[in-house]
Design an enzyme around this catalytic site. Structure first.
Site, mmCIF file in Angstrom:
data_model
loop_
_atom_site.group_PDB
_atom_site.id
_atom_site.type_symbol
_atom_site.label_atom_id
_atom_site.label_comp_id
_atom_site.label_asym_id
_atom_site.label_seq_id
_atom_site.Cartn_x
_atom_site.Cartn_y
_atom_site.Cartn_z
ATOM 1 N N LYS A 110 5.792 -4.772 1.856
ATOM 2 C CA LYS A 110 6.890 -3.884 1.482
ATOM 3 C C LYS A 110 8.241 -4.626 1.489
ATOM 4 C CE LYS A 110 4.383 0.110 1.784
ATOM 5 N NZ LYS A 110 3.027 -0.470 1.863
HETATM 6 C C1 LIG Z 1 1.816 -0.273 1.226
HETATM 7 C C2 LIG Z 1 0.669 -1.182 1.495
HETATM 8 C C3 LIG Z 1 -0.434 -1.276 0.616
HETATM 9 C C4 LIG Z 1 -0.545 -0.423 -0.638
HETATM 10 O O1 LIG Z 1 0.332 -0.850 -1.646
HETATM 11 P P1 LIG Z 1 0.629 0.109 -2.914
HETATM 12 O O2 LIG Z 1 1.691 -0.586 -3.665
HETATM 13 O O3 LIG Z 1 1.098 1.396 -2.320
HETATM 14 O O4 LIG Z 1 -0.627 0.245 -3.670
HETATM 15 C C5 LIG Z 1 -1.453 -2.164 0.915
HETATM 16 N N1 LIG Z 1 -1.416 -2.897 2.045
HETATM 17 C C6 LIG Z 1 -0.390 -2.837 2.915
HETATM 18 C C7 LIG Z 1 -0.433 -3.658 4.147
HETATM 19 C C8 LIG Z 1 0.699 -1.985 2.675
HETATM 20 O O5 LIG Z 1 1.713 -1.926 3.554
#
Ligand SMILES: *Cc1c(COP(=O)(O)O)cnc(C)c1O
Length: 493
Positions: A110
């Site tokens: 993120k």
């Molecule tokens: C948010 C997240 C995801 C999912 O990503 P999206 O873009 O929502 O599909 C996968 N793995 C981790 C560790 C995340 O924090």
């Protein structure tokens, strides 16, 4: 570049407005009206992550000046990441590499977007010249909250309020959030589960009286949620960057295609890869990996998206999701940008908890996307196997992705070089990762971090090293019905 609503219910808008607005007020998501085309020759000459970011972002964020973008990018992707490449590519085999997206300040992918998005938002607010402070309201199940807190802390003219379910996040996630410093951060535990939290925050957004009070006090509300274009567009960058690295490390020759594999939840990460392909990046197949919450696997196989199903709590919690919001943006493209058709499908979803994609749109989806899901046992077995064979430590989410690549290759015999995105550092989920490597059953996250370190000799992410000794600056826990008054009180602090 103008942006449209996926449901055809909004005027074409420029990127600053789109980032400020978050989602289309009448429902729908902002999408670019067309895809600017990449020059592969030019990409080859770009040096480093920052130059790559500028090349991509300047094509989409055309109402930001070059000067603004250069400054924003320089602040967003530098020593706040613990690796000089920002997103280093690690070759695992001759035809498979892992793009590590977790070197940012919160050890989850993120950060790739949430380090830059607050700065984009601030510039957007500044050009609106209304002198308001943005109050960012976040309901989080863990990763987004901390990444948003780090992104917004001490950013001028913003204040961030983060609500998390007191009992619904891991101990490490709780420590990460509650130890956040900064003048403008507020973190509050809520007695309730994540859905309750999210519903209460949405209700606050929709509360007219509260909004009026906020405006009088000089605040406007906004969201750091992953449906904001300001979070999506920075994610296109690392696919272009990753492609350059695939070539640099000899996994493919310039111009040859790669496949990408993505551990998927809200569909933002994999959608960014699809956008990169539409811009001309040579990507053949998109491997969409899910955990036991396999609604996307079913959708890709059958065209039916059906939310009437059980919700599973898994060891890859950031992928525990039934409504993948960003899927709407892909569907918009598959339906050739027909907002009315998209609206009809999402009306079905709202009224009947299901919709079905058919005909050429479904064919196109299935030509490009492969979906599969991984059980809890397979996730841990994959972590153990990859550590044993390649001495590479996967986290639980990335393990789900790795397993999907293996299944895809076994089923299709397609050995196109594959780039898997690693979405979290393994020390963020130490109990499950340790459990994969040893028989020891622990319940203490911090002890598990130490044991995992001793066992794997993998470096602990700097953010997580002394986490248990950090001062906890936020201690408040409230009940659900207090949430609105917590927000209101913050208006007068
Ligand atoms: C948010 C997240 C995801 C999912 O990503 P999206 O873009 O929502 O599909 C996968 N793995 C981790 C560790 C995340 O924090």
């Amino acid at each position: 570049m103008k942006y449209l609503s996926t449901r055809g219910n909004w005027h074409p808008a420029l990127s600053k407005e789109v980032i400020r607005t978050g989602m289309v007020p009448k429902g729908g998501l902002f999408v670019p009206e067309s895809f600017p085309q990449l020059s592969l020759d030019h990409i080859k000459t770009l040096k480093g992550y920052q130059e790559t970011a500028f090349y991509i972002l300047s094509k989409y964020l055309s109402d930001y000046t070059d000067q603004e973008l250069h400054a924003i990018i320089a602040e967003s992707y530098s020593s706040n990441f613990t690796h000089k490449d920002i997103a280093p590519l690690k070759k695992i085999t001759d035809d498979c590499a892992i793009l590590e997206l977790w070197h940012g300040p919160t050890a989850a992918f993120k950060d790739m977007a949430l380090q830059i998005m607050p700065r984009l938002l601030v510039h957007s607010m500044a050009s609106q010249k209304d002198g308001m402070t943005v109050m960012i309201l976040v309901a989080t199940s863990g990763d987004t909250g901390k990444a948003a807190l780090e992104g917004f802390k001490n950013v001028a003219n913003t204040r961030i309020l983060c609500f998390y379910p007191e009992e619904g996040v891991s101990l490490i996630q709780k420590y990460q959030m509650n130890s956040t410093d900064g003048q403008n951060t507020v973190v509050v535990g809520v007695r309730g589960n994540f859905d309750d939290c999210q519903t209460a925050v949405k209700a606050a957004f929709a509360n007219e009286a509260l909004r009026e009070k906020a405006e009088k006090a000089g605040y406007s509300f906004s969201s750091a949620n992953s449906i904001n274009w300001g979070r999506l567009v920075p994610q296109i960058v690392y696919y272009v960057w990753g492609y350059k690295e695939m070539e640099a490390q000899g996994l493919l020759k310039w111009g040859e295609p790669m496949n990408v594999a993505v551990p998927t939840g809200n569909f933002g990460n994999i959608l960014a890869a699809y956008y990169a392909m539409r811009m001309g990046l040579p990507i053949n197949q998109f491997i969409c990996a899910s955990n036991q919450n396999n609604i996307l696997t079913d959708f890709i196989k059958s065209g039916e998206y059906n939310t009437k199903r059980d919700f599973h709590v898994t060891m890859s919690p950031s992928m525990d999701i039934l409504i993948s919001s960003n899927l709407e943006r892909l569907i918009f493209e598959l339906l050739e940008k027909d907002g009315q058709k998209v609206s009809a499908l999402y009306d079905d979803l709202k009224n009947k908890s299901t919709f079905k994609l058919t005909g050429p749109a479904l064919n196109q989806l299935q030509q490009r996307f492969y979906g599969d899901f991984t059980s809890e046992e397979e996730t841990q077995a994959t972590i153990a196997k990859v550590f044993k064979n390649h001495h590479y430590l996967l986290d639980t989410h990335t393990a789900v992705g790795y397993h999907a690549v293996e299944k895809y290759r076994a089923q299709t015999k397609d050995l196109t070089p594959c780039m898997l995105t690693a979405t979290a550092n393994p020390y963020k989920f130490p109990l499950a990762v340790l459990g994969a490597l040893s028989d020891e059953k622990l319940t203490d996250d911090f002890l598990a971090v130490e044991k995992l370190h001793a066992l794997s000799s993998e470096n602990i992410h700097p953010q997580l090293v002394d986490i248990k000794d950090k001062a906890l600056l936020h201690k408040r826990v409230v009940s659900l019905d207090e949430l609105a008054s917590v927000i209101e009180n913050e208006l007068y602090c």
